[in-house]
Design a protein around this motif. Structure first.
Motif, PDB file in Angstrom:
ATOM      1  N   PRO A 197       0.805  -1.224   0.000  1.00  0.00           N
ATOM      2  CA  PRO A 197       0.000   0.000   0.000  1.00  0.00           C
ATOM      3  C   PRO A 197       0.837   1.273   0.000  1.00  0.00           C
ATOM      4  O   PRO A 197       0.472   2.265  -0.643  1.00  0.00           O
ATOM      5  CB  PRO A 197      -0.813  -0.119   1.295  1.00  0.00           C
TER       6      PRO A 197
ATOM      7  N   THR B  57      -6.118  -3.388  10.220  1.00  0.00           N
ATOM      8  CA  THR B  57      -6.493  -2.120   9.609  1.00  0.00           C
ATOM      9  C   THR B  57      -6.306  -2.164   8.097  1.00  0.00           C
ATOM     10  O   THR B  57      -7.137  -1.654   7.341  1.00  0.00           O
ATOM     11  CB  THR B  57      -5.645  -0.973  10.199  1.00  0.00           C
ATOM     12  N   ARG B  58      -5.243  -2.803   7.650  1.00  0.00           N
ATOM     13  CA  ARG B  58      -4.989  -2.907   6.210  1.00  0.00           C
ATOM     14  C   ARG B  58      -6.106  -3.690   5.523  1.00  0.00           C
ATOM     15  O   ARG B  58      -6.532  -3.340   4.410  1.00  0.00           O
ATOM     16  CB  ARG B  58      -3.641  -3.585   5.984  1.00  0.00           C
TER      17      ARG B  58
ATOM     18  N   LEU C 175      -9.037  -1.501   4.936  1.00  0.00           N
ATOM     19  CA  LEU C 175      -8.816  -0.401   3.987  1.00  0.00           C
ATOM     20  C   LEU C 175      -8.425  -0.890   2.594  1.00  0.00           C
ATOM     21  O   LEU C 175      -7.943  -0.097   1.788  1.00  0.00           O
ATOM     22  CB  LEU C 175      -7.713   0.526   4.516  1.00  0.00           C
ATOM     23  N   THR C 176      -8.627  -2.166   2.312  1.00  0.00           N
ATOM     24  CA  THR C 176      -8.135  -2.732   1.054  1.00  0.00           C
ATOM     25  C   THR C 176      -8.564  -1.925  -0.166  1.00  0.00           C
ATOM     26  O   THR C 176      -7.753  -1.602  -1.039  1.00  0.00           O
ATOM     27  CB  THR C 176      -8.617  -4.185   0.896  1.00  0.00           C
TER      28      THR C 176
ATOM     29  N   TRP D 280      -9.271   1.113  -0.468  1.00  0.00           N
ATOM     30  CA  TRP D 280      -8.744   2.479  -0.516  1.00  0.00           C
ATOM     31  C   TRP D 280      -7.524   2.586  -1.428  1.00  0.00           C
ATOM     32  O   TRP D 280      -7.303   3.641  -2.036  1.00  0.00           O
ATOM     33  CB  TRP D 280      -8.366   2.954   0.890  1.00  0.00           C
ATOM     34  N   PHE D 281      -6.741   1.529  -1.512  1.00  0.00           N
ATOM     35  CA  PHE D 281      -5.475   1.600  -2.250  1.00  0.00           C
ATOM     36  C   PHE D 281      -5.644   1.317  -3.740  1.00  0.00           C
ATOM     37  O   PHE D 281      -4.662   1.254  -4.480  1.00  0.00           O
ATOM     38  CB  PHE D 281      -4.458   0.654  -1.619  1.00  0.00           C
TER      39      PHE D 281
ATOM     40  N   HIS E 256      -7.121   9.124  -1.842  1.00  0.00           N
ATOM     41  CA  HIS E 256      -7.572   7.993  -1.035  1.00  0.00           C
ATOM     42  C   HIS E 256      -6.387   7.148  -0.574  1.00  0.00           C
ATOM     43  O   HIS E 256      -6.341   6.685   0.578  1.00  0.00           O
ATOM     44  CB  HIS E 256      -8.540   7.124  -1.856  1.00  0.00           C
ATOM     45  N   ARG E 257      -5.449   6.917  -1.468  1.00  0.00           N
ATOM     46  CA  ARG E 257      -4.290   6.093  -1.118  1.00  0.00           C
ATOM     47  C   ARG E 257      -3.459   6.733  -0.014  1.00  0.00           C
ATOM     48  O   ARG E 257      -3.043   6.082   0.941  1.00  0.00           O
ATOM     49  CB  ARG E 257      -3.427   5.856  -2.356  1.00  0.00           C
TER      50      ARG E 257
ATOM     51  N   GLY F 120      -5.254   6.542   3.224  1.00  0.00           N
ATOM     52  CA  GLY F 120      -5.141   5.191   3.761  1.00  0.00           C
ATOM     53  C   GLY F 120      -3.808   4.957   4.446  1.00  0.00           C
ATOM     54  O   GLY F 120      -3.744   4.370   5.538  1.00  0.00           O
TER      55      GLY F 120
ATOM     56  N   ILE G  85      -3.771   6.759   7.787  1.00  0.00           N
ATOM     57  CA  ILE G  85      -4.509   6.017   8.815  1.00  0.00           C
ATOM     58  C   ILE G  85      -3.664   4.860   9.346  1.00  0.00           C
ATOM     59  O   ILE G  85      -3.595   4.629  10.568  1.00  0.00           O
ATOM     60  CB  ILE G  85      -5.843   5.499   8.242  1.00  0.00           C
TER      61      ILE G  85
END
Length: 516
Positions: free
Chosen positions: A330, A461-462, A465-466, A468-469, A475-476, A479, A482
Motif C-alpha cells: 500500500p 487495519t490494512r 482499507l483494502t 482504498w489503495f 484515497h491512497r 489510507g 490512517i
C-alpha cells in the motif's frame, strides 16, 4: 548535549529533507516511470553518491571529527582546530579536483565496467548523465568537510538541512522539464550539480557564522595531516569495501530486466527514511560525545552514551521495520504508482521493500556502533569486517539472483547488514569497550513485543482499507496516513505500558521543556 535534543535537531531537519525527497521521487516515478532513461539517470546519480560516501561522509567524518574535537577541546582551542582544518583542506581540495577530472576522462570505461548490462543508446545516455552528475562528488565532499566542523561544534542544523537543497533543485528540474525521457533525465542530472553548489554555500556560511573562517594554504603534509591520513586511510579502505559492495549491487541490477534499478531505488528511498532520521542522526550526534569522553579518559561515560543510542535507535527502528514490511505494498502504491509507473511496477517495488527492511535494524545499529571504533581512532577494524561482508555479499548475489532475480539481490543486502552489525558489536564487547546491559536487552525485548502488537493492528487495519489503495491518490495517501496513525498509537501505548520506553529519560526531557 542531551542525546534526545541532538537527535531531534538532526532527525527533524533530516525529515524535512526526506519530505522533499519523497516529493521528488513521487514526481519522478510518475514522469519517468521504470524506463530506460530512469535507469540510466539512477546509475548516473548512484556513482558520484557512492564515492561521496567513500570520501565525504563515513571515512572523512571518522578521521576528521575526532581529531578536530581533540584540538577544539584541548589547550589550543579554536585556533588550533582552525589551523588543523586549513591544513586538511589544503590537501583535500586538490585531491578531489584530480580525482573528479580523472573520472570525467575515463567515464566510458568506468560505466561499461559498472553497468555492463547497458548497451547502445542506454549506455551512451548513462555516460553522458554521469559526466554531468560527477562534479557533485567534489561539491558534496566539501559539504561533508564543513559539516564535520559544524557537527564537532555541536551545531547540527545547517548540515542536517543541506540535503533538502539537493531535493529542491531536483524537484525544480522535474517541474521545468516534465515531459519524461532523455530531456527530463538530463534536467535531473543538471539539478544534482546545482543542488551540490547550494549545499556547499549553506554549510560554508554556517561555518563562518560559527566563527570558523578558513583560508586556503599551500598543500603540505604537516604532522596534523599525517595524523589525519593515518586515521582516515583505513576508514577510506573500509568504506571503500562497502562502496564496492554497492557497486557490485549496481552491476547485478543493471543486468536484470529493464526497470530493476528503478525498483531498487524507490524501495531504498523508503528504507532510507528511518535509516537517515534515526541511524544517521544518532551516529552523527554521538561521535563527538564519545570522542570527548575518550579524550577525557572516561570510557564508562562513552559506553553509557552508546548504550543509550542503541536503546533509542531500536525503540524507533523496530516498529519502523515491522510497519514497512507489513504496509510495503500500500505504501509504494500510494507514493509512486501513477503516470508512467504502473501497477506491476508498484507491486515489484513493494516486494523488494518488504525484503530490504528486514535489515533496517542492522543498518541503524552499524551507524550507532561504528562511532565506538572511530572515537578511539580505530578505523582498521571496520575495514576487516567490511571485507568479510563484501565476500559474503558477492557469494549471496551469485547464489540468490539467478533463481530469485531482484528479490535475491534485496535479501543479500539485508543479510549482509546483519552480518556487519553483529561482528562489530561482538568485537567491541570482546575488547571491553561496550556491551549492552541486561536492562537494555530486556527493554529491546519489550520493544519487539510492542512491535508485534502493532503488526497485528496494522494487519487488521490494512484488511479494512483494502479498497482504498485502488482509488485516487488522495484515497491512497489517506489510507497510508490512517495506517501510520494506528501503528504509531498502538506501538507507543503498548511500549509505554509494558516498560519498553525508558520513562525516566522521557520525563526528564518533558520537565526540561516545561522549565524552558
Amino acid at each position: 548535549m542531551n542525546l534526545w535534543k541532538a537527535m531531534g535537531t538532526i532527525g527533524g531537519l533530516t525529515m524535512v529533507s526526506r519530505v522533499f525527497g519523497f516529493a521528488r521521487e513521487m514526481l519522478m516515478s510518475r514522469i519517468m516511470g521504470a524506463s530506460g532513461a530512469a535507469d540510466a539517470f539512477l546509475v548516473a546519480f548512484r556513482l558520484p553518491n557512492t564515492f561521496r560516501r567513500l570520501f565525504g561522509e563515513g571515512a572523512f567524518s571518522a578521521g576528521f571529527v575526532p581529531l578536530f574535537s581533540q584540538r577544539f577541546h584541548g589547550p589550543g582551542g579554536m585556533e588550533e582546530a582552525k589551523k588543523f582544518s586549513e591544513e586538511v583542506l589544503a590537501v583535500f581540495l586538490p585531491t578531489l579536483f584530480v580525482f573528479t577530472l580523472v573520472f570525467e576522462l575515463i567515464m566510458p570505461l568506468f560505466v561499461s565496467a559498472i553497468a555492463s548490462g547497458y548497451v547502445g543508446e542506454k549506455y551512451d545516455l548513462t555516460v553522458f548523465l554521469t559526466r554531468i552528475t560527477f562534479p557533485y562528488l567534489l561539491l558534496i565532499s566539501l559539504v561533508s568537510f564543513f559539516s564535520g566542523i559544524l557537527n564537532s561544534l555541536t551545531r547540527f542544523a545547517a548540515a542536517a538541512f543541506a540535503p533538502a537543497l539537493l531535493n529542491i533543485a531536483m524537484l525544480a528540474a522535474l517541474l521545468i522539464v516534465p515531459d519524461g525521457g532523455v530531456r527530463s533525465a538530463t534536467a535531473l542530472a543538471i539539478g544534482v550539480t546545482i543542488g551540490g553548489v547550494l549545499q556547499l554555500i549553506l554549510v560554508w556560511h554556517g561555518a563562518r557564522k560559527a566563527g570558523v573562517s578558513l583560508r586556503l594554504r599551500k598543500p603540505q603534509i604537516t604532522p596534523s595531516v599525517k595524523q589525519f591520513f593515518i586515521v582516515v586511510i583505513p576508514a577510506t579502505l573500509g568504506a571503500g569495501v562497502y562502496q564496492i559492495s554497492q557497486l557490485i549491487d549496481t552491476f547485478f541490477a543493471t543486468r536484470l530486466p529493464e526497470g530493476s534499478m528503478s525498483y531498487l531505488n524507490y524501495s531504498d528511498r523508503l528504507n532510507q527514511l528511518p535509516l537517515s532520521v534515526i541511524g544517521t542522526a544518532l551516529g552523527t550526534a554521538i561521535l563527538p560525545q564519545i570522542s570527548r569522553f575518550i579524550a577525557r579518559n572516561e570510557p564508562d561515560e562513552a559506553a553509557r552514551v552508546q548504550g543509550q543510542a542503541v536503546e533509542l535507535s531500536m525503540l524507533l527502528c523496530l516498529p519502523a521495520a515491522l510497519a514497512l514490511a507489513i504496509v510495503a505494498g500500500p505504501l509504494v502504491t500510494a507514493m509512486f504508482e501513477g503516470g508512467r509507473f504502473t501497477v506491476e511496477d508498484a507491486r515489484i517495488t513493494g516486494n523488494v521493500l518488504a525484503i530490504i527492511v528486514s535489515g533496517l535494524p542492522a543498518y541503524v545499529l552499524v551507524k550507532v556502533i561504528t562511532p565506538g571504533f572511530y572515537a578511539r581512532e580505530d578505523t582498521k577494524t571496520p575495514v576487516k569486517t567490511a571485507v568479510i561482508v563484501l565476500v559474503a555479499n558477492i557469494v549471496l548475489n551469485f547464489a540468490l539472483i539467478p533463481p530469485f532475480g531482484i528479490y535475491g539481490l534485496a535479501f543479500a543486502i539485508a543479510a549482509c547488514s546483519w552480518l556487519n552489525a553483529i561482528m562489530l558489536y561482538l568485537i567491541l564487547r570482546h575488547r571491553g569497550h561496550f556491551r549492552l546491559e541486561a536492562k537494555i536487552w530486556w527493554r529491546i525485548a519489550r520493544q519487539l513485543l510492542a512491535g508485534l502488537a502493532m503488526t497485528a493492528a496494522l494487519w487488521g487495519t490494512r484488511s479494512l482499507l483494502t479498497g482504498w489503495f485502488d482509488g485516487s491518490v488522495g484515497h491512497r495517501l489517506l489510507g497510508v496516513a490512517i495506517l501510520v496513525a494506528v501503528g504509531g498509537i498502538v506501538y507507543f501505548v503498548v511500549a509505554w505500558t509494558i516498560g519498553a520506553i525508558n520513562r525516566e529519560d522521557v520525563l526528564i526531557l518533558l520537565r526540561r521543556k516545561k522549565a524552558a
